[in-house]
Motif scaffolding. Structure first.
Motif, mmCIF file in Angstrom:
data_model
loop_
_atom_site.group_PDB
_atom_site.id
_atom_site.type_symbol
_atom_site.label_atom_id
_atom_site.label_comp_id
_atom_site.label_asym_id
_atom_site.label_seq_id
_atom_site.Cartn_x
_atom_site.Cartn_y
_atom_site.Cartn_z
ATOM 1 N N ALA A 40 42.972 63.631 74.495
ATOM 2 C CA ALA A 40 43.683 63.405 73.193
ATOM 3 C C ALA A 40 44.053 64.788 72.733
ATOM 4 N N THR A 41 43.375 65.625 72.572
ATOM 5 C CA THR A 41 43.905 67.015 72.287
ATOM 6 C C THR A 41 45.128 67.418 72.954
ATOM 7 N N SER A 305 41.650 54.796 83.207
ATOM 8 C CA SER A 305 42.731 54.139 82.568
ATOM 9 C C SER A 305 43.107 54.752 81.215
ATOM 10 N N HIS A 306 42.193 56.015 80.663
ATOM 11 C CA HIS A 306 42.241 56.517 79.305
ATOM 12 C C HIS A 306 43.518 57.173 79.306
ATOM 13 N N TYR A 307 44.080 57.851 80.250
ATOM 14 C CA TYR A 307 45.233 58.580 80.010
ATOM 15 C C TYR A 307 46.442 57.833 79.469
ATOM 16 N N VAL A 313 49.305 54.984 72.998
ATOM 17 C CA VAL A 313 49.084 55.253 71.396
ATOM 18 C C VAL A 313 49.777 56.330 70.840
ATOM 19 N N GLY A 314 49.829 57.485 71.785
ATOM 20 C CA GLY A 314 50.708 58.583 71.273
ATOM 21 C C GLY A 314 52.294 58.123 70.839
ATOM 22 N N GLY A 334 42.511 55.802 69.021
ATOM 23 C CA GLY A 334 43.180 55.538 70.459
ATOM 24 C C GLY A 334 42.048 55.791 71.265
ATOM 25 N N ILE A 335 41.261 56.673 71.169
ATOM 26 C CA ILE A 335 39.846 57.208 71.893
ATOM 27 C C ILE A 335 38.956 55.748 71.713
ATOM 28 N N ALA A 336 38.684 55.196 70.772
ATOM 29 C CA ALA A 336 37.885 54.102 70.716
ATOM 30 C C ALA A 336 38.697 53.036 71.566
#
Length: 362
Positions: A40-41, A305-307, A313-314, A334-336
């Motif tokens: 996310a960062t 899956s997160h990336y 989302v980005g 997006g993290i949630a």
């Protein structure tokens, strides 16, 4: 004196499974969340030129080093009784394959479809047939597999190859091979650190002799200590020192300069964290798993899956007229979403596919 078939079954049934280490499930979940925060960062800075919570989680990729050490530990803790028993090689490969491939294949093929539908979403190599084939087989791909985070799994599969040698070969044959591999890894790492290399190693050499190999080996060493010396280890002290060292290394990276390779900065604290947590699990088992253990259960699905979720989302956020606060809020949401998707994938896809695969193959 030889064992009959019934004797063998009796002996196998008398081998008790080793205790489940719930604190390590917490650590696995925390490592996965750190990696999510790191990405996310990275997306916030790359896409929006905006810090994400002051970039305090820019060291979250240290969670990968924690995963490497944890993988080495788990393999030793679970499979060390199988070493030098060739008849155990098939079951080991099947179990590891079932653990790694089904969900990974599904998500990789989904990403191929996305890259075909939205060519601008990737770097361009993701739809090439050879890249897709290598990605599915977890053969190293330069720069990354179709499912970007699969680079870690390429190292994992390579490591399993050495464990397969430990199971299938005699000690006098396999330990020198592993010693040479780790020695070459250390030699290349030190040569690189001290600027002794006139030419940068190739992609293949960098993969085969990655310093992550040492983290796998450190994890295996922790596994041996836990199984043979756990009563001599001060679990709480080791866990505390490891957590402090890990966080301090992260703060140095986020707000200063990190001069040490990650195998030292994060790998060594990870050793203390895993050793301390495992010893505590054996000495004072948790009676209630808790939310952290549940997060550990879904960590693989979340990692895979997160990336993709955060990238999607980005892309949505780039189409919206948002200021710094809106971007921060959007990526936090997006993290949630990524964590929720991880839970859904684990319970509705990963677990059923794993159960079905085991029923068919084991």
């Amino acid at each position: 004196m030889s064992l009959t078939a019934n004797d063998s079954k009796t002996l196998l049934s008398s081998i008790k499974p080793r205790p489940k280490l719930l604190r390590l499930q917490w650590i696995r979940g925390i490592a996965a969340v750190l990696i999510v925060l790191f990405h996310a960062t990275e997306i916030s800075n790359r896409k929006f030129d905006q810090p994400f919570y002051g970039n305090i989680f820019s060291w979250g990729d240290g969670g990968v080093d924690l995963f490497f050490v944890l993988s080495g530990f788990i393999v030793w803790y679970v499979h060390s009784r199988d070493f030098h028993q060739p008849q155990k090689l098939g079951p080991f490969l099947l179990k590891r394959g079932i653990r790694i491939y089904p969900l990974y294949w599904l998500l990789t093929l989904m990403m191929v479809a996305v890259y075909l539908a939205i060519p601008g979403f990737g770097a361009g190599h993701e739809t090439q047939p050879l890249t897709i084939l290598k990605s599915l087989l977890l053969i190293p791909v330069e720069p990354f597999p179709v499912l970007t985070v699969g680079w870690y799994l390429c190292h994992e599969i390579f490591f399993y190859g050495f464990i397969a040698l430990l199971i299938g070969l005699r000690p006098k044959m396999v330990w020198p091979i592993i010693g040479l591999w780790l020695g070459a890894t250390l030699a290349l790492g030190m040569s690189s650190a001290f600027g002794l290399l006139s030419v940068a190693p190739s992609f293949t050499v960098s993969f085969l002799l990655s310093l992550h190999n040492l983290e796998f080996a450190l994890g295996m060493g922790v596994g041996w200590l836990v199984l043979h010396r756990s009563n001599q280890c001060p679990g709480q002290l080791l866990l505390g020192l490891g957590l402090v060292g890990f966080v301090l290394a992260g703060l140095m990276q986020a707000f200063g300069e990190m001069a040490w390779p990650t195998v030292i900065a994060y790998g060594l604290p990870s050793v203390l964290i895993i050793l301390g947590a495992a010893v505590l699990d054996l000495q004072r088992p948790l009676l209630v798993p808790g939310a952290g253990a549940a997060l550990g259960d879904v960590s693989y699905a979340l990692y895979l899956s997160h990336y993709a979720v955060l990238s999607a989302v980005g892309m949505v956020l780039t189409q919206m007229p948002l200021g710094a606060g809106g971007i921060l809020l959007g990526l936090s949401i997006g993290i949630a979403i990524a964590i929720a998707v991880g839970f859904w994938l684990h319970y509705y896809l990963e677990k059923p596919m794993t159960k079905w695969s085991k029923k068919q193959l084991i």
